[in-house]
Design an enzyme around this catalytic site. Structure first.
Site, PDB file in Angstrom:
ATOM      1  N   GLU A 169      44.425  43.663  55.386  1.00  0.00           N
ATOM      2  CA  GLU A 169      43.649  42.448  55.135  1.00  0.00           C
ATOM      3  C   GLU A 169      44.394  41.562  54.140  1.00  0.00           C
ATOM      4  OE1 GLU A 169      38.985  41.474  54.262  1.00  0.00           O
ATOM      5  OE2 GLU A 169      39.898  43.080  53.085  1.00  0.00           O
ATOM      6  N   LYS A 182      25.807  45.009  39.179  1.00  0.00           N
ATOM      7  CA  LYS A 182      27.106  44.843  38.528  1.00  0.00           C
ATOM      8  C   LYS A 182      27.935  43.897  39.381  1.00  0.00           C
ATOM      9  CE  LYS A 182      31.050  45.782  38.653  1.00  0.00           C
ATOM     10  NZ  LYS A 182      32.056  44.758  38.297  1.00  0.00           N
ATOM     11  N   GLU A 230      33.449  40.622  37.794  1.00  0.00           N
ATOM     12  CA  GLU A 230      33.717  39.995  36.496  1.00  0.00           C
ATOM     13  C   GLU A 230      34.491  38.695  36.646  1.00  0.00           C
ATOM     14  OE1 GLU A 230      36.793  43.342  37.107  1.00  0.00           O
ATOM     15  OE2 GLU A 230      34.709  42.876  37.625  1.00  0.00           O
ATOM     16  N   ARG A 231      34.903  38.354  37.895  1.00  0.00           N
ATOM     17  CA  ARG A 231      35.646  37.109  38.096  1.00  0.00           C
ATOM     18  C   ARG A 231      34.739  35.878  38.133  1.00  0.00           C
ATOM     19  NH1 ARG A 231      39.857  38.845  42.963  1.00  0.00           N
ATOM     20  NH2 ARG A 231      40.704  40.706  41.962  1.00  0.00           N
ATOM     21  N   PHE A 255      33.710  39.280  44.369  1.00  0.00           N
ATOM     22  CA  PHE A 255      33.801  37.919  43.857  1.00  0.00           C
ATOM     23  C   PHE A 255      33.556  36.870  44.921  1.00  0.00           C
ATOM     24  CE2 PHE A 255      38.079  38.498  45.556  1.00  0.00           C
ATOM     25  CZ  PHE A 255      38.367  37.267  46.109  1.00  0.00           C
ATOM     26  N   SER A 304      36.839  46.024  48.748  1.00  0.00           N
ATOM     27  CA  SER A 304      37.951  46.486  49.566  1.00  0.00           C
ATOM     28  C   SER A 304      37.685  47.897  50.068  1.00  0.00           C
ATOM     29  CB  SER A 304      39.246  46.464  48.746  1.00  0.00           C
ATOM     30  OG  SER A 304      39.207  47.440  47.724  1.00  0.00           O
ATOM     31  N   CYS A 320      34.963  38.489  54.192  1.00  0.00           N
ATOM     32  CA  CYS A 320      35.216  39.638  55.061  1.00  0.00           C
ATOM     33  C   CYS A 320      34.879  39.337  56.513  1.00  0.00           C
ATOM     34  CB  CYS A 320      34.429  40.855  54.577  1.00  0.00           C
ATOM     35  SG  CYS A 320      32.638  40.692  54.749  1.00  0.00           S
TER      36      CYS A 320
END
Length: 509
Positions: A382, A172, A175-176, A148, A225, A280
């Protein structure tokens, strides 16, 4: 409330039975819903990709580059609308949203030179009358699973190189915040890519597993992640795919006693808190060498943090906006509490921040910890929010060990005026990307992006020539032509010979 459809040749297909909510992070309200696709959804996209890809692969690289040029121009022409859409779903301020798009476009610019980078190697006379040459050919169908936090940049990092090298691509996105990825696919079609070359499917774990298991998909690129990256890598490799899976990070900034503290503070203000820390390559850990340096840095950081403006994503004066949703806000605040419980000193507490008129928005103020220890869980994991931790080091060797021994190895920076210290650090630190007086060392698009240890699974990095290698396979040809009889003669009427015909320059346009 609007619905966000899959972008698949022939339309979205059967009506969805499951949906995900897309929030406005500034208000906390649901603004749209996105269908969570199934294996059947993916199958329809695969069928279209299989139909389109052979012709696209046979298209000469120069023509594919022209599509990249056209796509770049279209994205630039739509920059403002794309940035506002991105901000409305993610929460990052407009300037950050434009930066997100621009960094993706830099990879597209690299892809405009794809005819050059696809040139193979050639050896004349490798043996008696033997020549050897290599060529790079596309894999077929590739897929990307993106996070996201960079809904424009990371998809372009993936599909730009994959498509330019002759593959079809199925994306893909998270979805956020899925609207910008769909819009990018629309612009790629408008730029001249054939239908089926870039498609977008939405979904959750069910869709991810379908992608990882489908035998027609040859390669998968992932960013997210570390735990999920490891899962994606393992499952994809077991299915016989080529996989690059980029995971989490805990980037350190080493501050030597000779560093320019004022510049370090400016750099940390953006690197630690910009985009609400949701990247990141953020710099959430600062390691001042000696207590004297730490005390000086802490004193300088306090007024800088106090001056940070947290606002809605459309606020031109805001340094950063809300985080992406309520669950992520709660996760960050839980990590702050963990740090307190572990005994770190919470110097600035960003919890409980409320923006007038947007009390239901997902805002978090900047937080600063001091006296953080390497044994603390809040240091080891993190946080992915606007939280900066100070870990004090007595000397250079201790500072070097901290990022080198951490489970993550994405990026690291050192701030110093000493060339020897910088050179020694860059050579010895066990981290994939290093900045020297550069707080966020993301390489330019014609180099490659990738971390070490639990920050990356797989052997090949993102974009640049590493990206070209990932999305292509090398074929090597060894050839020898036997001696023939006399060379062909010209025709009786004096017309050109067949050899002469062979050297007529074809039309390339």
């Amino acid at each position: 409330m609007r619905d966000i459809d899959h972008f698949i040749v022939g339309g979205p297909g059967a009506a969805a039975t499951r949906f995900g909510d897309v929030f406005d992070p500034n208000s906390g309200a649901v603004q749209a819903r996105v269908p969570l696709g199934t294996a059947d959804t993916l199958e329809r996209a695969i069928a279209a990709a299989q139909k389109a890809q052979p012709g696209w692969a046979a298209t000469n690289p120069q023509r594919r580059a022209r599509v990249m040029f056209a796509f770049k121009a279209l994205v630039e022409a739509n920059m403002d609308s794309l940035a506002h859409t991105l901000s409305s779903e993610h929460g990052k301020v407009i300037a950050d949203a434009k930066g997100d798009i621009q960094r993706g476009l830099e990879v597209i610019e690299f892809c405009c030179g794809i005819p050059h980078v696809l040139k193979g190697e050639y050896t004349q006379g490798a043996g008696p009358g033997i020549d050897v040459y290599s060529m790079r050919q596309p894999l077929g169908i590739g897929a990307g699973i993106t996070p996201f936090n960079f809904p424009a940049m990371i998809p372009m990092w993936m599909f730009g190189v994959a498509i330019a090298t002759g593959n079809a691509f199925i994306l893909k996105p998270s979805e956020r915040d899925p609207t910008v990825p769909v819009r990018l696919a629309e612009l790629m079609l408008e730029a001249g890519a054939p239908e089926g070359i870039l498609q977008v499917v939405h979904g959750d774990k069910e869709m991810v597993d379908a992608i990882l298991d489908h035998p027609a998909i040859s390669a998968v690129s992932f960013v997210g992640s570390s735990d999920i990256a490891h899962y994606v890598y393992r499952r994809g490799v077991e299915a016989g795919k080529r996989v690059q899976a980029m995971g989490g990070a805990k980037n350190h900034g080493i501050v030597m006693p000779d560093a320019d503290i004022d510049q370090v503070v400016k750099d940390l203000s953006g690197a630690a808190f910009g985009s609400a820390g949701e990247r990141c390559m953020a710099l959430p850990v600062v390691v001042p060498v000696t207590d004297k340096t730490a005390n000086e840095l802490r004193e300088a950081l306090l007024p800088a943090i106090a001056s940070l403006r947290v606002g809605v994503s459309t606020d031109d004066e805001a340094h950063y906006g809300p985080v992406v949703n309520a669950a992520h806000k709660q996760r960050v605040e839980n990590w702050i509490q963990t740090g307190v419980d572990e005994g770190a000193e919470l110097v600035v507490d960003g919890r409980g921040f409320s923006l007038q008129g947007h009390e239901q928005g997902f805002f978090i103020g900047p937080s600063l910890f001091d006296h953080v220890k390497p044994t603390m869980k809040s240091y080891q994991e993190e946080i992915f929010g606007p939280v900066l931790q100070i870990v004090r080091a007595p000397d250079f060797e201790t500072a070097l060990r901290l990022p080198s021994e951490h489970q993550y190895g994405n990026g690291v920076a050192i701030f110093t005026r000493n060339g020897h210290a910088a050179r020694e650090f860059a050579s010895r630190v066990n981290v994939g990307m290093v900045g020297i007086n550069v707080p966020i060392p993301v390489p330019v698009a014609y180099h490659s992006f990738g971390g070490w240890k639990r920050s990356a699974f797989g052997d090949i990095n993102q974009h640049g020539m590493e990206g070209v290698r990932f999305w292509t396979k090398t074929k090597t040809v060894t050839q020898r032509w036997p001696d023939g009889s006399a060379l062909p003669k010209g025709s009786e009427d004096g017309g050109p010979s067949r050899i002469q015909d062979a050297f007529v320059i074809p039309t390339m346009g």
